[in-house]
Design a protein around this motif. Sequence first.
Motif, mmCIF file in Angstrom:
data_model
loop_
_atom_site.group_PDB
_atom_site.id
_atom_site.type_symbol
_atom_site.label_atom_id
_atom_site.label_comp_id
_atom_site.label_asym_id
_atom_site.label_seq_id
_atom_site.Cartn_x
_atom_site.Cartn_y
_atom_site.Cartn_z
ATOM 1 N N VAL A 1 0.842 -1.181 0.000
ATOM 2 C CA VAL A 1 0.000 0.000 0.000
ATOM 3 C C VAL A 1 0.884 1.238 0.000
ATOM 4 C CG1 VAL A 1 -1.921 -1.123 1.223
ATOM 5 C CG2 VAL A 1 -0.148 0.048 2.538
ATOM 6 N N ARG A 2 0.323 2.332 -0.496
ATOM 7 C CA ARG A 2 0.960 3.640 -0.341
ATOM 8 C C ARG A 2 0.066 4.486 0.561
ATOM 9 N NH1 ARG A 2 4.919 6.253 -2.721
ATOM 10 N NH2 ARG A 2 5.033 4.762 -4.431
ATOM 11 N N GLY A 55 5.916 1.156 8.296
ATOM 12 C CA GLY A 55 6.224 1.452 6.899
ATOM 13 C C GLY A 55 7.704 1.681 6.686
ATOM 14 N N GLN A 56 8.034 2.185 5.533
ATOM 15 C CA GLN A 56 9.423 2.435 5.152
ATOM 16 C C GLN A 56 9.620 3.926 4.905
ATOM 17 O OE1 GLN A 56 10.372 0.010 1.758
ATOM 18 N NE2 GLN A 56 9.539 -1.847 2.665
ATOM 19 N N ALA A 57 10.663 4.508 5.545
ATOM 20 C CA ALA A 57 10.988 5.920 5.345
ATOM 21 C C ALA A 57 9.759 6.796 5.572
ATOM 22 C CB ALA A 57 11.563 6.136 3.948
ATOM 23 N N ILE A 64 5.502 3.764 1.475
ATOM 24 C CA ILE A 64 4.946 2.464 1.140
ATOM 25 C C ILE A 64 5.072 1.530 2.336
ATOM 26 C CG2 ILE A 64 5.416 2.705 -1.322
ATOM 27 C CD1 ILE A 64 7.809 0.796 -0.929
ATOM 28 N N ALA A 65 4.223 0.534 2.363
ATOM 29 C CA ALA A 65 4.239 -0.442 3.452
ATOM 30 C C ALA A 65 3.686 -1.762 2.947
ATOM 31 C CB ALA A 65 3.406 0.044 4.631
ATOM 32 N N ASP A 66 4.209 -2.861 3.485
ATOM 33 C CA ASP A 66 3.573 -4.154 3.285
ATOM 34 C C ASP A 66 2.171 -4.053 3.882
ATOM 35 O OD1 ASP A 66 2.665 -6.882 3.873
ATOM 36 O OD2 ASP A 66 4.700 -7.512 3.376
ATOM 37 N N ALA A 67 1.166 -4.404 3.120
ATOM 38 C CA ALA A 67 -0.214 -4.240 3.584
ATOM 39 C C ALA A 67 -0.493 -5.002 4.867
ATOM 40 C CB ALA A 67 -1.188 -4.681 2.485
#
Length: 265
Positions: A1-2, A55-57, A64-67
């Motif tokens: 996901v964003r 999430g990342q950064a 973005i993140a793994d849902a």
Amino acid sequence: VRVRIEAAGVNFRDVLNALGMVPIPWLGLELAGTIEEVAPDVTHVAVGDRVFGIGQATFASSAIADARLVTPIVGDMSVEEAATIPLVFLTAWYALHDLGSMKAGERVLIHAAAGGVGMAAVQLAQLHGAEVFGTASAPKWDVLREMGLDDAHIGSSRDLSFADAVRATTEQSGVDIVLNALAREFIDESFSLLREGGRFLEMGKTDVRGQDWVSEHHPGMFYASFDLMEAGQDRIQEMLVSLSELFATGAIKPLPHLTFPMSQI
């Protein structure tokens, strides 16, 4: 996901990263905001949903993140409150429940109990019916009192006097679980407080002892030096759902927090 970031938690891991002590490829590990895009196989969240998670950064306008590492924000919880939750409550849950197999009536010693993971762990342990001991520096003891710990269950995280306090309160019988964030002689003293079948859960990164050392010096004790992500994305999703249910009922509460405009970062 964003996710469009509306709040991002600042963690001690971010500090260690910035200092070069525990490198991570990005700054910002937690998020709270609104879903902007989803991959085709994502079904539990949709564009427009308010979510929180890992999430990342995340010190950014979007991330973005793994849902599987996000879940909807419950009720009228603010994004700032939601951003205090993911890493600390997931870490505490994974430690106490998954690794420590905490049972009602057991005694749990939580070091640095006025810190993020510590405050989350106190809430989860109390909810599960454990007897909770907590350490912190003396100026933070009022925080522990506000969480329901009396003075007999509060000790210092700056010297080893906490051990005598635990022994006095438990009539020398000690505790079943130690959730540790301290190092050196504090580890040795904490091991001495564990009862038979005790579990030592190490979330610190600076003084990992290893199972061989534990087997030699404290045979029969369970030792786990862990990182939350070892739980795996599917298990993290399960924990997020369980936590959300508890927040929805008011059984546990988000952490106290200060808020700073993202433009200052």
